[in-house]
Each structure stands twice: as structure tokens, then as C-alpha cells.
Write an enzyme that holds these catalytic residues in place. Structure first.
Site, mmCIF file in Angstrom:
data_model
loop_
_atom_site.group_PDB
_atom_site.id
_atom_site.type_symbol
_atom_site.label_atom_id
_atom_site.label_comp_id
_atom_site.label_asym_id
_atom_site.label_seq_id
_atom_site.Cartn_x
_atom_site.Cartn_y
_atom_site.Cartn_z
ATOM 1 N N ARG A 242 29.118 -39.695 -19.344
ATOM 2 C CA ARG A 242 27.736 -39.303 -19.027
ATOM 3 C C ARG A 242 27.698 -38.656 -17.633
ATOM 4 O O ARG A 242 26.987 -37.699 -17.391
ATOM 5 C CB ARG A 242 26.786 -40.494 -19.108
ATOM 6 C CG ARG A 242 25.373 -40.164 -18.615
ATOM 7 C CD ARG A 242 24.297 -41.112 -19.162
ATOM 8 N NE ARG A 242 24.681 -42.503 -19.114
ATOM 9 C CZ ARG A 242 24.737 -43.249 -17.985
ATOM 10 N NH1 ARG A 242 24.441 -42.724 -16.812
ATOM 11 N NH2 ARG A 242 25.093 -44.520 -18.045
ATOM 12 N N LYS B 172 21.397 -19.415 -26.456
ATOM 13 C CA LYS B 172 21.107 -18.026 -26.789
ATOM 14 C C LYS B 172 22.364 -17.161 -26.598
ATOM 15 O O LYS B 172 23.313 -17.299 -27.329
ATOM 16 C CB LYS B 172 19.916 -17.543 -25.972
ATOM 17 C CG LYS B 172 18.724 -18.525 -25.954
ATOM 18 C CD LYS B 172 18.061 -18.710 -27.306
ATOM 19 C CE LYS B 172 17.073 -19.867 -27.373
ATOM 20 N NZ LYS B 172 16.027 -19.892 -26.374
ATOM 21 N N TYR C 53 8.299 -18.486 -21.550
ATOM 22 C CA TYR C 53 8.727 -19.322 -22.667
ATOM 23 C C TYR C 53 7.734 -20.474 -22.890
ATOM 24 O O TYR C 53 7.425 -21.235 -21.979
ATOM 25 C CB TYR C 53 10.135 -19.863 -22.410
ATOM 26 C CG TYR C 53 10.662 -20.668 -23.576
ATOM 27 C CD1 TYR C 53 10.975 -20.038 -24.778
ATOM 28 C CD2 TYR C 53 10.807 -22.034 -23.492
ATOM 29 C CE1 TYR C 53 11.423 -20.763 -25.862
ATOM 30 C CE2 TYR C 53 11.271 -22.777 -24.575
ATOM 31 C CZ TYR C 53 11.576 -22.131 -25.755
ATOM 32 O OH TYR C 53 12.015 -22.852 -26.828
ATOM 33 N N ASP D 157 14.728 -18.263 -14.781
ATOM 34 C CA ASP D 157 15.242 -18.442 -16.143
ATOM 35 C C ASP D 157 15.923 -17.120 -16.511
ATOM 36 O O ASP D 157 15.249 -16.109 -16.738
ATOM 37 C CB ASP D 157 14.088 -18.766 -17.091
ATOM 38 C CG ASP D 157 14.559 -19.038 -18.521
ATOM 39 O OD1 ASP D 157 15.659 -18.565 -18.889
ATOM 40 O OD2 ASP D 157 13.826 -19.704 -19.274
HETATM 41 C C1 LIG Z 1 15.172 -20.821 -25.800
HETATM 42 C C2 LIG Z 1 14.673 -20.674 -24.429
HETATM 43 C C3 LIG Z 1 14.453 -21.798 -23.602
HETATM 44 C C4 LIG Z 1 14.643 -23.209 -24.094
HETATM 45 O O1 LIG Z 1 15.968 -23.489 -24.365
HETATM 46 P P1 LIG Z 1 16.439 -24.539 -25.503
HETATM 47 O O2 LIG Z 1 17.911 -24.460 -25.461
HETATM 48 O O3 LIG Z 1 15.817 -24.106 -26.795
HETATM 49 O O4 LIG Z 1 15.896 -25.883 -25.070
HETATM 50 C C5 LIG Z 1 14.012 -21.560 -22.311
HETATM 51 N N1 LIG Z 1 13.798 -20.307 -21.848
HETATM 52 C C6 LIG Z 1 13.992 -19.221 -22.616
HETATM 53 C C7 LIG Z 1 13.726 -17.867 -22.059
HETATM 54 C C8 LIG Z 1 14.430 -19.365 -23.929
HETATM 55 O O5 LIG Z 1 14.587 -18.275 -24.695
#
Ligand SMILES: *Cc1c(COP(=O)(O)O)cnc(C)c1O
Length: 372
Positions: free
Chosen positions: A47, A195, A98, A170
Site C-alpha cells: 500500500r 485515457k 470534467y 489536468d
Molecule cells: C476521465 C477523466 C478524469 C477522471 O479519471 P478516471 O480515471 O475516470 O477516474 C479526469 N479528468 C479528465 C479530463 C478525464 O478525461
């Protein structure tokens, strides 16, 4: 070294024990102590740290040019860790981007005393005007999901510095191939590795990369271990595998997205095409300045005739898959507003499109027949 080279080599070295070229998958949850009580391998309990996760974290820190990285079980867990590293009563100025991030700020963490103001951060003055004495974090997403709004990262960094706050970016849609926020003055970069970095729609993950191993970073690392929203070793291994090819994939996806956007922008069934690579996009000049090698694989269109027509187009695609998410090998189309929730600012006539790795001519042919 260039990002293509780093993507293949960062965080990796042949295994000392076996010579294995690919990093071993260390499933062990616990690590042996030496007779003197020390931990010669540097790991105690998975962890807190694990060799496979460490390899991924070293790799991610290198890709973003940061001092260190922390991997999480999802992008959302990474967002939560950043917020939980702030002090109680802090205020956040954030991009309306998001959906899940907005919900975390305004629903979950509001109950814990977090105040947040959502602004169109592509407007630097609006961002500056939203700052309060207790603003500790500027949260930006650029290009944003799903509207592909562009925020000037260097300008946001200045607003943050003047406010005595940190800037977190982000960078999920941009990826470290196209955009490196730490070089532009950001303090933290967050990713949904689900992604483009994972890139194959088969692993959920997230990460935070820091410019400096400062006090906030120490709190975030402690949270990673104490709250334990960590990815499994296999998840880390899959993300590592995806990272090797992400620069090549994202280059292809960006080039294809540019062509798809140009096709859609001139189509009479489409009322608006949102893509930062189009000269008509309000953020095009800023995107050109802070991105290189393309504008990413995500775009959105508004369909003339409203929600029903948008749904009809989504129903008629044959090659695109109707599904949420982005960054995989298969192209996806999604009616975003109905996946978010009532009250979303996402237009009802909007379809979000994630460009995959199919041939761009096939993708355009499919959209042409679906738009009729
Ligand atoms: C998908 C996404 C998230 C969230 O990520 P998860 O892995 O689904 O928790 C945050 N920001 C953006 C821009 C995203 O496309």
C-alpha cells in the site's frame, strides 16, 4: 532526450536478478526485512510502495519533467488526493471541465469545508477575479473535457503565484507529448492514465506529478499510503506498457482529429465544432503557443436540430462505438450531457468524439453517412 525515447526507457531497466527486459510484475504485498531490521529493497508493504508502482511513478515523473509522481487507482482518486492535501477551509478556483472533478469539489469536498468557484479559466481576468484571500489552489483543465476550452497555463501560473496558491493542471487530454505544464509554471500535473497513457481501454488509473517535493507533496504522499487509493501492480504494469507507445499513438490521433474536425466544421448538419486545432477556435492562438505536435485526439460537435438529432447521429454510426471515455485505440462517440446529469452546462446537442487509431478516411466516411 525526446519524449518518444523517455516513453520507452524511463523507469525501466533489465531486471538484475533474471535479465528480463520487461519490468517484472511484483504482486507481493510484503517485503522481507534484513536481520538488522532494515528493508534492503526499499519496500515494506505494497500500500505504501511497490516496485512495479515505483517504476510507473519514476516513468511518469520523467515524462512530465517533475521531481516525483504518485500513482492512484483512478484519475478521480488523484484529484481527491490533491484536494485532501489542502488545508481545511481552503478555496479553489476551477475550470468547468470534467464532470466528475466538479462533482468532487462541489458535492463531496464542500461537505468537508472546501469552497470552490467555477469559472471559464480561458478568461484570465475571470480567473483572477475569482481569487479570494483563502484561495490555495487553481485547478485548470486544458484542453477541457468535453468542450475543449483552452486555458493559458503560463498566465494561470502567474495568477496562482500572485495569489500565493498552487496551480494544478489536468493534463489528461493534452498528454505530456503535446503539453508540459510544469515547464509553463504549474506546480502539479494530474492524469487519468485510463485515457491516452494506458491507451487501450483496459486499465483504470490516475497520477499526480509534482514540480517540487515540498510540504504539500509530503502530505499527498502520506495520503496515498494512509488512504490507500492505490493501483494494483498489474494496473501499473499495464499503464507502463501503454506508455511505451503513447507518443506514437497520440501523434496519429491528433493528426486524424485535426482532419475530422476540419471535415465536421464545414458540414451543414453541424452547428459548431470544438477543436483547438481549428483556427476558428477561440483558444487556438494560446493552444499553438503551449502545445506542440498537435492538438490532441478529442473533439466535440454540436448537431443542428438539437438533442434528438444528435442522438440520431450517434445511433447511425457504424465504425465509432457509442461509449464514454477517450484515448483508446477504438474511436468513440458519446452524447455527453446524458452521461453527466441534469444541470450540466454541456449543450444537449453535443456529441463528444474520441479519435482512435483507425484510418482517418474510414472515420470520416462513417461520420459522413451518419450525418446524412
Ligand atoms: C476521465 C477523466 C478524469 C477522471 O479519471 P478516471 O480515471 O475516470 O477516474 C479526469 N479528468 C479528465 C479530463 C478525464 O478525461
Amino acid at each position: 532526450m525526446h519524449i518518444e525515447t523517455l516513453a520507452v526507457h524511463a523507469g525501466r531497466h533489465p531486471d538484475a536478478a533474471t535479465g528480463a527486459v520487461e519490468p517484472p510484475l511484483h504482486l507481493s504485498t510484503t517485503f522481507e526485512r534484513a536481520a538488522d531490521g532494515s528493508f534492503p529493497g526499499g519496500h515494506v508493504y505494497s500500500r505504501s510502495s511497490n516496485p512495479t508502482r515505483k517504476a510507473l511513478e519514476d516513468c511518469l515523473a520523467t515524462l512530465e519533467g517533475g521531481a516525483a509522481a504518485a500513482a492512484f487507482a483512478s484519475g478521480s482518486a488523484a484529484v481527491a488526493a490533491i484536494v485532501q492535501s489542502l488545508e481545511a477551509g481552503a478555496h479553489v478556483v476551477a475550470t468547468t471541465g470534467y464532470w466528475g472533478t466538479g462533482k468532487l469539489f462541489s458535492d463531496v469536498f464542500a461537505r468537508w469545508g472546501l469552497a470552490s468557484t467555477f469559472v471559464d479559466t480561458s478568461d484570465v481576468d475571470a480567473m483572477r477575479a475569482a481569487v479570494r484571500p483563502n484561495t490555495r489552489l487553481l485547478w485548470i483543465e486544458t484542453p477541457s473535457n468535453p468542450l475543449l476550452a483552452v486555458t493559458d497555463i503560463a498566465a494561470a501560473a502567474e495568477v496562482a503565484r500572485a495569489a500565493g496558491a498552487r496551480l494544478a493542471v489536468d493534463n489528461t487530454v493534452g498528454t505530456p507529448l503535446l503539453q508540459r505544464p510544469l515547464e509553463l509554471g504549474a506546480d502539479l500535473v494530474m492524469h487519468s492514465t485510463t485515457k491516452y497513457l494506458g491507451g487501450h481501454s483496459d486499465v483504470t488509473g490516475g497520477a499526480v506529478v509534482t514540480r517540487a517535493p515540498d510540504e504539500l507533496w509530503e502530505r499527498l504522499k502520506a495520503l496515498q499510503s494512509l488512504a490507500g487509493a492505490v493501483p494494483s501492480p498489474f494496473d501499473c504494469w499495464l499503464v507502463m506498457r501503454g506508455i511505451k507507445s503513447f507518443p506514437a499513438r497520440v501523434r496519429l490521433q491528433s493528426a486524424a482529429a485535426q482532419r475530422v474536425a476540419e471535415f465536421l466544421a464545414q458540414h451543414r448538419a453541424v452547428s459548431a465544432t470544438h477543436y483547438p486545432g481549428l483556427p476558428s477556435h477561440p483558444g487556438h492562438a494560446v493552444a499553438r503557443r503551449q502545445m506542440r505536435g498537435g492538438f490532441g485526439g478529442l473533439l466535440a460537435v454540436q448537431v443542428r436540430g438539437g438533442e434528438a438529432r444528435a442522438m440520431e447521429v450517434a445511433a447511425r454510426v457504424r465504425l465509432f462505438t457509442r461509449a464514454t471515455s477517450l484515448g483508446g485505440a477504438e474511436s468513440l462517440v458519446e452524447h455527453r450531457a446524458s452521461v453527466e446529469a441534469p444541470g450540466t452546462p454541456t449543450p444537449r446537442d453535443l456529441l463528444r468524439i474520441s479519435i482512435g487509431l483507425e484510418h482517418v478516411d474510414d472515420l470520416i466516411a462513417d461520420l459522413a453517412q451518419a450525418l446524412g
